[in-house]
Design an enzyme around this catalytic site. Structure first.
Site, mmCIF file in Angstrom:
data_model
loop_
_atom_site.group_PDB
_atom_site.id
_atom_site.type_symbol
_atom_site.label_atom_id
_atom_site.label_comp_id
_atom_site.label_asym_id
_atom_site.label_seq_id
_atom_site.Cartn_x
_atom_site.Cartn_y
_atom_site.Cartn_z
ATOM 1 N N GLU A 60 0.815 -1.215 0.000
ATOM 2 C CA GLU A 60 0.000 0.000 0.000
ATOM 3 C C GLU A 60 0.848 1.265 0.000
ATOM 4 O O GLU A 60 0.476 2.278 -0.613
ATOM 5 C CB GLU A 60 -0.939 0.011 1.215
ATOM 6 N N HIS A 129 -11.218 -5.883 8.755
ATOM 7 C CA HIS A 129 -11.971 -5.575 7.530
ATOM 8 C C HIS A 129 -13.215 -4.750 7.821
ATOM 9 O O HIS A 129 -14.219 -4.873 7.141
ATOM 10 C CB HIS A 129 -12.373 -6.858 6.804
#
Lengths: 327, 322
Positions: A60, A129
């Site tokens: 990322e 998540h």
């Protein structure tokens, strides 16, 4: 107008902006051939090719850093972070680099970058998540923070974000992707970054929300309407820059205000809104500003009942509305 | 590194237990009895088991989002694991974590991890503790080919090398970072080759051959225990299921998976062990039956385990001072 899902709004925005401007490109994990884990970028790889729709290694920090670099000299990147929970390795590139480009270059460089990330809970994603991350970035001057709650806004705001000369954090509540359907206007339109919208007019209290919580607030407002509680619901749409005017105008009318957000209560963006209302609307208030938010625990638990305990719900919001209305 | 009969029994039993556990979880998920995001380890059993055969409860492992196999190989109770997948109070994390977050510190299992690349620095840290305390323990970091591209992985390997930490980095190269093939996302031909840049040993083994994994791991772990520092072990493998349950698997073919199944690590080892007279056919049959029962018992335990109270979501945030 056709009724579509929120994620279709995202997809149409990307498609139209890529068709309009060949400088626009998309990058992220599995965004190419697969079309993203939520299929937000489905079809783009086939239409625009691998030069403009790039699968990335799972990194990322590099996804965002490369996007920043490419934004500095002529391209317009739209980076997808697969889940907002995974964005933290990129925090430095966003906060130290993207957010400061304009400031440190005396306004001569821009960083026309969009970072999209699905956030939020209610999908049994558990600890990694489900997170809400908007407050981290709304704290940083130099970034814009946008969270759509309807398909129309998802498309219109994302198109505006792509055309914005500054970095825009574009957070999409993953539970709204297919749950929330609505009409998307035919033809070209932009929804401006900045202005909030009053989703439901009311006179007794003001309820400020964004993303999925907007819909929960509307449900709650509907459920207390029969009890004589007229709740006005504001969908913030843009957190930074914050539309203080719409909030304060509403509070002036209702004299009572609450903020609903899914992030942890303490230091969540609702705290800033409460401070704005207290600081600039104090003389209009008949009651303390209320916050309905997630509890201060490190993550969204996996167990279903505990996840429900974490998430603000229409019922919890309705209870808070009753308390606030009778304060 | 000769494999004894007892060890052969253990290796086959652990691999079979992982396989049955995962196949049952796939069914339970399909039946809607397990919710959330579930990533299955079936096909990769030889890696976790070949490595963990060398470890004991005092050693540490860090795991990944695909962590069930590591948990079982490291001795975490299948009942507690299943209860965690069901979100029950009897789960390893009292139902708070679910599939991706199973941890059992009493077994040295420092946690499955939803963050790709989250584990390597933690493993280096656990190894640092072992070194400082002189405990003789080692840490093993399981990570996937996807995590090989995260900065944290490089940072941890470099740091472990300069400090000569007792850690073994085990890359489970199942050839896809979710849907992205390793040939696309990795500039190196072999992930093990990266060891050269940290000046540590790096070897690639067939992750479908538990004996090969066992032998390579034995050397790397012995080196770590001796105080000679870290190693990088790359095990080439393949997962039988998708990246997650519900994955449409558009990025590889059924033929590819079928080819791997022809070299299935369980049947391969059962055959090798019988050829070498370490196991009899009856042993294999008995173990197959035993692990099925173990998994059914685990499901029964999970279903009998109470739901946690909603307000328990607010517990275990800080220690309570009295």
């Amino acid at each position: 107008m056709a009724v579509k899902t929120l994620i279709e709004g995202v997809r149409e925005a990307l498609d139209e902006e890529m068709a309009r401007d060949e400088r626009v490109w998309v990058l992220g994990e599995d965004v190419g051939k697969k079309g993203g884990v939520f299929l937000a970028t489905e079809g783009l790889y086939a239409r625009y090719g691998e030069a403009r729709v790039l699968d990335t290694p799972l990194a990322e920090s590099a996804i965002v850093g490369v996007a920043v670099g490419s934004a500095l000299n002529g391209l317009v990147p739209v980076a997808e972070i697969q889940f907002a929970d995974f964005i933290h390795p990129a925090f430095d590139q966003i906060v130290s680099e993207a957010a400061r480009v304009r400031y440190r270059s005396n306004g001569t460089w821009a960083c026309p970058l969009v970072i999209r990330a699905p956030f939020g809970g209610g999908v049994h994603g558990g600890l990694y998540h489900s997170q809400s991350v908007e407050a981290f970035y709304a704290h940083v001057p130099g970034l814009k923070v946008v969270i759509p709650s309807t398909p129309e806004d998802a498309k219109g705001l994302l198109k505006s974000a792509v055309r914005d000369p500054d970095p825009v954090m574009f957070f999409e509540h993953k539970k709204t992707y297919r749950l929330i359907k609505g009409e998307i206007p035919e033809g070209e339109y932009l929804t401006p970054i900045g202005p909030a919208v009053v989703r439901r007019e009311g006179s007794k209290l003001t309820c400020v929300a964004w993303g999925l919580m907007t819909h929960y607030c509307l449900e709650a407002a509907e459920s207390v309407a029969g009890e004589g509680i007229s709740a006005e619901v504001i969908d913030l749409r843009t957190l930074q820059p914050l539309d203080r005017e719409t909030i304060l105008r509403s509070v002036e009318k209702t004299a009572r205000a609450m903020v609903v957000y899914e992030d942890n209560l303490t230091g969540g963006f609702g705290a800033e809104i409460a401070a704005v209302i207290a600081g600039e609307g104090f003389e209009h208030l008949d009651a303390p500003v209320t916050r309905v938010a997630g509890p201060d625990v490190p993550a969204m638990p996996f167990n279903r009942a505990q996840e429900e305990a974490f998430m603000p719900s229409p019922a919890k919001i309705a209870d808070a509305m009753r308390k606030l209305a009778t304060y | 590194m000769e494999i004894t009969r007892d060890r052969a029994v253990w290796i086959y039993e652990r691999m079979a237990l992982i396989r049955v556990f995962e196949e049952r979880v796939a069914q339970l998920f399909a039946d809607g009895r397990i919710a959330g995001f579930v990533h299955l380890y079936a096909g990769e059993e030889a890696v976790a088991v070949g490595i963990c055969t060398h470890l004991n409860d005092g050693d540490f492992i860090t795991s990944t989002h695909r962590g069930h196999g590591h948990c079982i190989a490291k001795g975490v109770d299948p009942g507690e694991m299943m209860a965690e997948l069901f979100g029950r109070l009897g789960g390893s994390c009292k139902g708070k974590g679910g599939s991706m977050h199973i941890a059992d510190v009493s077994k040295g299992m420092l946690g499955a991890n939803g963050i790709v690349g989250g584990g390597p620095p933690l493993a280096a840290g656990a190894a640092l503790t072992a070194k400082v305390q002189g405990s003789g323990a080692v840490a093993v970091c399981f990570f996937g080919d996807g995590a090989a591209e995260q900065g944290t992985t490089h940072e941890a390997m470099n740091l472990a090398a300069i400090w000569k930490l007792p850690v073994v980095f085990v890359c489970e190269n199942n050839q896809f970072a979710e849907s992205t093939p390793v040939s696309y996302h990795c500039a190196a031909t072999s992930i093990a080759d990266r060891a050269a840049s940290y000046n540590i040993p790096g070897v690639t083994v067939d992750g479908y051959d538990v004996v090969a994994v066992y032998e390579a791991a034995g050397e790397a772990i012995a080196r770590a225990r001796r105080g000679d520092g870290p190693s990088l072990l790359e095990a080439k493998t393949w997962r039988y299921f998708g990246h997650f349950e519900g994955d449409q698997i558009t990025y590889r073919t059924a033929e590819q998976s079928a080819a791997y199944r022809e070299h299935d690590p369980l049947t391969t080892f059962a055959r090798q062990a019988q050829d070498r007279e370490l196991l009899q056919k009856e042993d294999v049959d008995r173990i197959d039956a035993d692990v099925k029962k173990k998994v059914e018992d685990a499901i029964e335990f999970a279903e009998a385990s109470p739901q946690p109270a909603p307000e328990d979501a607010l517990t275990d945030v800080y220690v309570a001072y009295r």
